[in-house]
Design a protein around this motif. Structure first.
Motif, short mmCIF file in Angstrom:
data_model
loop_
_atom_site.label_atom_id
_atom_site.label_comp_id
_atom_site.label_asym_id
_atom_site.label_seq_id
_atom_site.Cartn_x
_atom_site.Cartn_y
_atom_site.Cartn_z
N LEU A 133 19.01 4.37 -14.65
CA LEU A 133 18.17 3.38 -13.98
C LEU A 133 16.92 4.02 -13.39
N ALA A 134 17.10 5.11 -12.65
CA ALA A 134 15.97 5.76 -11.99
C ALA A 134 15.00 6.35 -13.01
N ARG A 135 15.52 6.97 -14.04
CA ARG A 135 14.65 7.50 -15.09
C ARG A 135 13.85 6.37 -15.74
N SER A 136 14.50 5.26 -16.04
CA SER A 136 13.83 4.15 -16.71
C SER A 136 12.72 3.57 -15.83
N ALA A 137 12.98 3.46 -14.53
CA ALA A 137 11.98 2.92 -13.62
C ALA A 137 10.73 3.77 -13.61
N VAL A 138 10.90 5.09 -13.53
CA VAL A 138 9.75 5.98 -13.51
C VAL A 138 9.05 5.99 -14.86
N GLU A 139 9.80 5.95 -15.94
CA GLU A 139 9.18 5.90 -17.27
C GLU A 139 8.30 4.67 -17.43
N LEU A 140 8.77 3.53 -16.98
CA LEU A 140 8.03 2.29 -17.19
C LEU A 140 6.76 2.23 -16.37
N VAL A 141 6.68 2.94 -15.27
CA VAL A 141 5.44 2.93 -14.50
C VAL A 141 4.57 4.14 -14.84
N SER A 142 4.99 4.94 -15.81
CA SER A 142 4.23 6.12 -16.18
C SER A 142 3.14 5.83 -17.20
N GLY A 143 3.05 4.58 -17.64
CA GLY A 143 1.93 4.14 -18.45
C GLY A 143 1.68 4.98 -19.69
N GLN A 144 0.47 5.53 -19.79
CA GLN A 144 0.06 6.27 -20.98
C GLN A 144 0.95 7.48 -21.24
N ASP A 145 1.45 8.13 -20.19
CA ASP A 145 2.32 9.29 -20.38
C ASP A 145 3.59 8.91 -21.13
N PHE A 146 4.21 7.81 -20.71
CA PHE A 146 5.44 7.38 -21.37
C PHE A 146 5.15 6.89 -22.79
N TYR A 147 4.06 6.15 -22.95
CA TYR A 147 3.71 5.67 -24.28
C TYR A 147 3.51 6.84 -25.25
N ALA A 148 2.75 7.85 -24.83
CA ALA A 148 2.51 9.00 -25.70
C ALA A 148 3.80 9.74 -26.00
N ARG B 62 0.82 -1.21 0.00
CA ARG B 62 0.00 0.00 0.00
C ARG B 62 0.86 1.26 0.00
N ALA B 63 1.98 1.22 0.73
CA ALA B 63 2.86 2.39 0.77
C ALA B 63 3.49 2.64 -0.60
N THR B 64 3.92 1.56 -1.26
CA THR B 64 4.50 1.71 -2.59
C THR B 64 3.48 2.23 -3.58
N LEU B 65 2.27 1.68 -3.52
CA LEU B 65 1.21 2.11 -4.43
C LEU B 65 0.85 3.58 -4.18
N PHE B 66 0.80 3.97 -2.91
CA PHE B 66 0.51 5.37 -2.59
C PHE B 66 1.59 6.28 -3.18
N GLY B 67 2.87 5.87 -3.02
CA GLY B 67 3.96 6.67 -3.56
C GLY B 67 3.90 6.78 -5.07
N LEU B 68 3.54 5.69 -5.75
CA LEU B 68 3.45 5.71 -7.21
C LEU B 68 2.33 6.65 -7.67
N ASN B 69 1.18 6.54 -7.02
CA ASN B 69 0.07 7.41 -7.41
C ASN B 69 0.38 8.87 -7.13
N LEU B 70 1.10 9.12 -6.04
CA LEU B 70 1.51 10.50 -5.73
C LEU B 70 2.47 11.02 -6.79
N LEU B 71 3.40 10.16 -7.21
CA LEU B 71 4.36 10.54 -8.24
C LEU B 71 3.66 10.88 -9.56
N MET B 72 2.60 10.16 -9.87
CA MET B 72 1.90 10.38 -11.14
C MET B 72 1.21 11.75 -11.20
#
Length: 363
Positions: free
Chosen positions: A144-159, A78-88
């Motif tokens: 590495l850090a940029r790639s990790a965030v890009e891959l979880v950015s979903g539609q934003d990274f795809y576009a 839950r903490a990881t998911l919260f952080g990811l959603n906050l990052l988005m």
């Protein structure tokens, strides 16, 4: 931590000894795709005490089903998911730049990454100037850090990556394979960000499947796979079932992206960047078995840290599997030499205890 490269599993070669394989590796044998396990047969119907008739027996529990996550795992999930959603919530470019800052400042100071990168770089390039070694040690965690965030950015990274131009000597051959319905195996690596290649190919109508390693936290894994599915489709989870699905996809003329730049116990000794390294022959063997195009592909990050150059390298001619795999190693070696800061140097491609190490010491 979210792994930056989902495509890190490679199926082992046929005939590799079972005790030498990691748990998730399985032989390249498409028979596993069509043979049911003995306990898959339907059970005899059982009486229904409420209706007086007979009903089908409930399915037996799967022996490999993971146990329910404990409280600590659920809290972490839950903490990881919260952080990811906050990052988005951050605009795409700002969140990628923030990840780059974290990589080059915090990651290099709070872990053992920097000394491991330094040792690996000097192992291959002992005469490299100290300033260049320091630059690589800082830039690798940033990528590495940029790639990790890009891959979880979903539609934003795809576009962002979908319209990236594609070039290289193998681009025409890859397009022809798609038109002809010919299977294709795309060599990727822990280099740059393959997700950019996946986005650009998918935007052009390609359907490229890929292996990925599921995350242990259920909710985070759902978030992760939803993002990955925008870049690669279908996704094959590591393990026997994933291998079977991948082989069916390949047999049907599909395309699959697989990496082979990790040390594997069942690999053979081949040259990589001037040093012997254990390398699996799986990709070459599958290319021969299914008459598949075998081609290295790269998503090379530009200096601005946000955009990419996508290169489809020269397809590998069919022949001896070891010689074909050496061509793959040489292709990746050229890319690493040109862009040293974009390869994950710390995963110990050359481990202590290799037979080649013993031979060098004896010599």
């Amino acid at each position: 931590m979210i792994p930056p490269f989902p495509l890190s599993s490679d199926p082992p070669p046929p005939g590799a000894p079972a005790q030498a394989r990691p748990p998730d590796d399985h032989p390249v044998d498409d028979r596993s795709a069509s043979v049911d396990p003995p306990d898959a047969r339907p059970s005899d119907p059982q009486p229904d005490p409420l209706r007086g008739g007979r009903q089908a027996a409930p399915p037996p529990p799967e022996p490999d089903s993971p146990p329910p996550p404990d409280k600590k795992i659920r809290f972490k999930d839950r903490a990881t998911l919260f952080g990811l959603n906050l990052l988005m919530w951050l605009p795409y470019e700002r969140r990628v730049r923030l990840a780059g800052w974290v990589g080059r400042t915090i990651m290099t100071r709070s872990s053992s990454i920097r000394p491991r990168i330094r040792a690996a770089v000097l192992h291959l390039f002992p005469d490299l100037p100290e300033a260049e070694v320091a630059r690589i040690c800082t830039s690798v965690p940033e990528n590495l850090a940029r790639s990790a965030v890009e891959l979880v950015s979903g539609q934003d990274f795809y576009a962002h990556a979908a319209q990236t131009p594609i070039s290289g000597p193998g681009w025409d051959a890859l397009q022809e394979a798609r038109r002809a319905g010919r299977p294709a195996l795309l060599l990727i690596a822990h280099f740059g960000n393959f997700g950019a290649v996946g986005a650009a190919l998918k935007a052009r109508g390609f359907r490229v499947g890929a292996f990925y390693n599921p995350l242990p936290d259920p909710a985070t894994n759902r978030f992760y796979t939803q993002s990955l599915s925008l870049l690669s489709d279908p996704l094959f989870p590591s393990g026997r079932e994933g291998v079977a699905k991948m082989l069916r996809h390949l047999r049907g003329g599909g395309m699959v992206a697989i990496s082979n730049d990790l040390d594997r116990p069942h690999g053979v000794m081949l040259d990589f960047l001037g040093k012997p390294a254990r390398t699996v022959l799986s990709m070459a063997e599958m290319a021969l078995k299914y008459d598949a195009l075998l081609v290295p592909v790269y998503g090379i990050r530009r200096e601005d840290g946000l955009h990419f150059d996508i290169t489809i390298d020269t397809p590998v001619p069919h022949g001896d599997p070891a010689e074909m795999t050496q061509v793959l190693n040489d292709s990746l070696g050229r890319m690493v030499t040109l862009h040293k800061e974009q390869w994950l140097w710390w995963h110990r491609r050359w481990k202590d205890g290799h037979p080649a190490d013993a031979e060098e010491n004896e010599g």
